[in-house]
Scaffold this active site. Structure first.
Site, PDB file in Angstrom:
ATOM      1  N   GLN A 202     -10.086  -4.085  -3.278  1.00  0.00           N
ATOM      2  CA  GLN A 202     -11.383  -3.680  -2.732  1.00  0.00           C
ATOM      3  C   GLN A 202     -12.499  -3.962  -3.737  1.00  0.00           C
ATOM      4  O   GLN A 202     -13.558  -4.491  -3.380  1.00  0.00           O
ATOM      5  CB  GLN A 202     -11.355  -2.176  -2.393  1.00  0.00           C
ATOM      6  CG  GLN A 202     -12.668  -1.678  -1.843  1.00  0.00           C
ATOM      7  CD  GLN A 202     -13.012  -2.309  -0.500  1.00  0.00           C
ATOM      8  OE1 GLN A 202     -12.206  -2.256   0.419  1.00  0.00           O
ATOM      9  NE2 GLN A 202     -14.183  -2.906  -0.383  1.00  0.00           N
TER      10      GLN A 202
ATOM     11  N   ARG B 101     -12.968  -9.127   1.451  1.00  0.00           N
ATOM     12  CA  ARG B 101     -11.560  -8.797   1.230  1.00  0.00           C
ATOM     13  C   ARG B 101     -10.702 -10.015   1.555  1.00  0.00           C
ATOM     14  O   ARG B 101      -9.770 -10.364   0.827  1.00  0.00           O
ATOM     15  CB  ARG B 101     -11.120  -7.609   2.111  1.00  0.00           C
ATOM     16  CG  ARG B 101     -11.746  -6.266   1.760  1.00  0.00           C
ATOM     17  CD  ARG B 101     -11.249  -5.723   0.444  1.00  0.00           C
ATOM     18  NE  ARG B 101      -9.808  -5.559   0.423  1.00  0.00           N
ATOM     19  CZ  ARG B 101      -9.164  -4.511   0.920  1.00  0.00           C
ATOM     20  NH1 ARG B 101      -9.829  -3.496   1.429  1.00  0.00           N
ATOM     21  NH2 ARG B 101      -7.838  -4.427   0.852  1.00  0.00           N
TER      22      ARG B 101
ATOM     23  N   ASP C 292     -17.964   6.749  -0.809  1.00  0.00           N
ATOM     24  CA  ASP C 292     -16.650   6.613  -0.165  1.00  0.00           C
ATOM     25  C   ASP C 292     -16.342   7.938   0.513  1.00  0.00           C
ATOM     26  O   ASP C 292     -17.000   8.955   0.254  1.00  0.00           O
ATOM     27  CB  ASP C 292     -15.587   6.250  -1.223  1.00  0.00           C
ATOM     28  CG  ASP C 292     -14.277   5.786  -0.595  1.00  0.00           C
ATOM     29  OD1 ASP C 292     -14.238   5.557   0.639  1.00  0.00           O
ATOM     30  OD2 ASP C 292     -13.275   5.667  -1.317  1.00  0.00           O
TER      31      ASP C 292
ATOM     32  N   ARG D  78       0.891  -1.175   0.000  1.00  0.00           N
ATOM     33  CA  ARG D  78       0.000   0.000   0.000  1.00  0.00           C
ATOM     34  C   ARG D  78       0.915   1.207   0.000  1.00  0.00           C
ATOM     35  O   ARG D  78       1.694   1.417   0.946  1.00  0.00           O
ATOM     36  CB  ARG D  78      -0.899   0.004   1.235  1.00  0.00           C
ATOM     37  CG  ARG D  78      -1.615   1.333   1.441  1.00  0.00           C
ATOM     38  CD  ARG D  78      -2.715   1.280   2.458  1.00  0.00           C
ATOM     39  NE  ARG D  78      -3.851   0.543   1.932  1.00  0.00           N
ATOM     40  CZ  ARG D  78      -5.061   0.542   2.493  1.00  0.00           C
ATOM     41  NH1 ARG D  78      -5.287   1.245   3.580  1.00  0.00           N
ATOM     42  NH2 ARG D  78      -6.039  -0.146   1.951  1.00  0.00           N
TER      43      ARG D  78
HETATM   44  N1   CP Z   1     -11.102  -0.399   2.535  1.00  0.00           N
HETATM   45  C1   CP Z   1      -9.832  -0.445   2.965  1.00  0.00           C
HETATM   46  O1   CP Z   1      -8.894  -0.621   2.190  1.00  0.00           O
HETATM   47  O2   CP Z   1      -9.700  -0.344   4.329  1.00  0.00           O
HETATM   48  P1   CP Z   1      -8.351  -0.066   5.095  1.00  0.00           P
HETATM   49  O3   CP Z   1      -7.877   1.314   4.699  1.00  0.00           O
HETATM   50  O4   CP Z   1      -8.720  -0.142   6.551  1.00  0.00           O
HETATM   51  O5   CP Z   1      -7.345  -1.113   4.728  1.00  0.00           O
END
Ligand code: CP
Length: 308
Positions: free
Chosen positions: A137, A294, A225, A107
């Site tokens: 996601q 997920r 979102d 990430r």
């Molecule tokens: N939706 C999502 O990726 O959640 P996090 O940021 O908690 O990983």
């Protein structure tokens, strides 16, 4: 090398196989304790590195749990405590990590960091979110929709609010899975044109509608979102709240969608901003199924990447 970098870069048949396997693995775990390993442990003896340059709850826990259920091990690494892109090149980090671990989930902020890591890695790299996309996601979201309502092909998906990175992956998915996509939000926050053009090139009916109530007419799925993404400054984006207020998903707006329409939000949410608690906790909402899926879909993505 089989990386999972974005939905539009993954062959359609493989996306479908990933979803089928995710559902099969989910069903096989029915009634089991969450920490129990699967019967099949294809990750036994393998190590997956999970790198986070941004905060995470769902991605961190679901990948970690999924790897354990598959019989593997994971190490969670904080980007700030590594030399990733500062202190050494991303290429050197990729080459070194490839000698230690069997796969990398990252990430990160810029898409170029993800692509550079993948380019120089000898092991599969999975996109756990960048500023531009969030493919894991949306794979979970497509799985969730189909569990509740059957094939998503031909359905109408409405995105309300900021045309952000999660919205971009929805546009990629529209091209690969063949659903109609409507964006409703202010012009300043439209999805990048390249994502719209890409979906249209795949034959997707993409529409932009500035009036939220009109956009959700006949929708099978309404998605919201956060109005300010992780890489953005909430104070600097304060004006955005005024721009986005008309696009809040509340009970009145949901009532314009198709009877039985679903509501999704990838979380974390700012309740009372992009969506009300009435909707998030109401009968249309499948937000917890999205979060759970997920876990299952990422296990299938890992198996696909590693060919196991
Ligand atoms: N939706 C999502 O990726 O959640 P996090 O940021 O908690 O990983």
């Amino acid at each position: 090398m089989t990386h999972f970098l974005d939905i539009h870069k993954t062959p359609k048949d493989d996306l479908r196989r990933i979803l089928d396997q995710a559902l099969a693995m989910k069903n096989a775990r029915t009634g089991r304790p969450k920490g129990a390993a699967d019967d099949d442990r294809p990750l036994a003896g393998r190590m997956v590195a999970l790198i986070f340059e941004k905060p995470s709850t769902r991605t961190r826990i679901s990948f970690d749990m999924g790897i354990r259920q598959l019989g593997g091990q994971s190490m969670i690494l904080s980007g700030t405590e590594m030399h990733l892109g500062h202190g050494e090149t991303i290429a050197d980090t990729a080459r070194v990590m490839s000698r230690y671990v069997d796969a990398i989930m990252v990430r990160t902020f810029s898409e170029s960091s993800l692509l550079e890591l993948a380019h120089h890695s000898d092991v599969p790299v999975i996109n756990g979110l960048t500023n531009r996309t969030h493919p894991c996601q949306i794979m979970a979201d497509v799985m969730t929709f189909e569990e509740h309502r059957g094939p998503i092909k031909g359905k109408k998906v409405v995105w309300a609010g900021d045309g952000n990175n999660v919205c971009a992956s929805f546009l990629h998915a529209a091209g690969q899975f063949g659903f109609d996509f409507v964006y409703t939000g202010p012009a300043q926050l439209d999805p990048e044109q390249v994502f719209i053009d890409g979906a249209r090139a795949e034959g997707v009916n993409v529409r932009i509608e500035r009036v939220a109530a009109r956009a959700v007419e006949g929708a099978d799925l309404v998605v919201a979102d956060t109005w300010v993404s992780m890489h953005e400054n909430r104070t600097a984006c304060h004006n955005r709240h005024n721009l986005l207020k008309p696009y809040q998903v509340n009970a009145r707006l949901m009532s314009r969608a198709k009877k039985g329409a679903l509501f999704m939000h990838c979380l974390p949410a700012h309740r009372g901003e992009e969506a009300t608690s009435e909707v998030m906790d109401g009968p249309h909402s499948v937000i917890l199924d999205e979060a759970e899926n997920r876990l299952h879909v990422q296990k299938a993505i890992l198996r696909w990447c590693l060919g196991i």
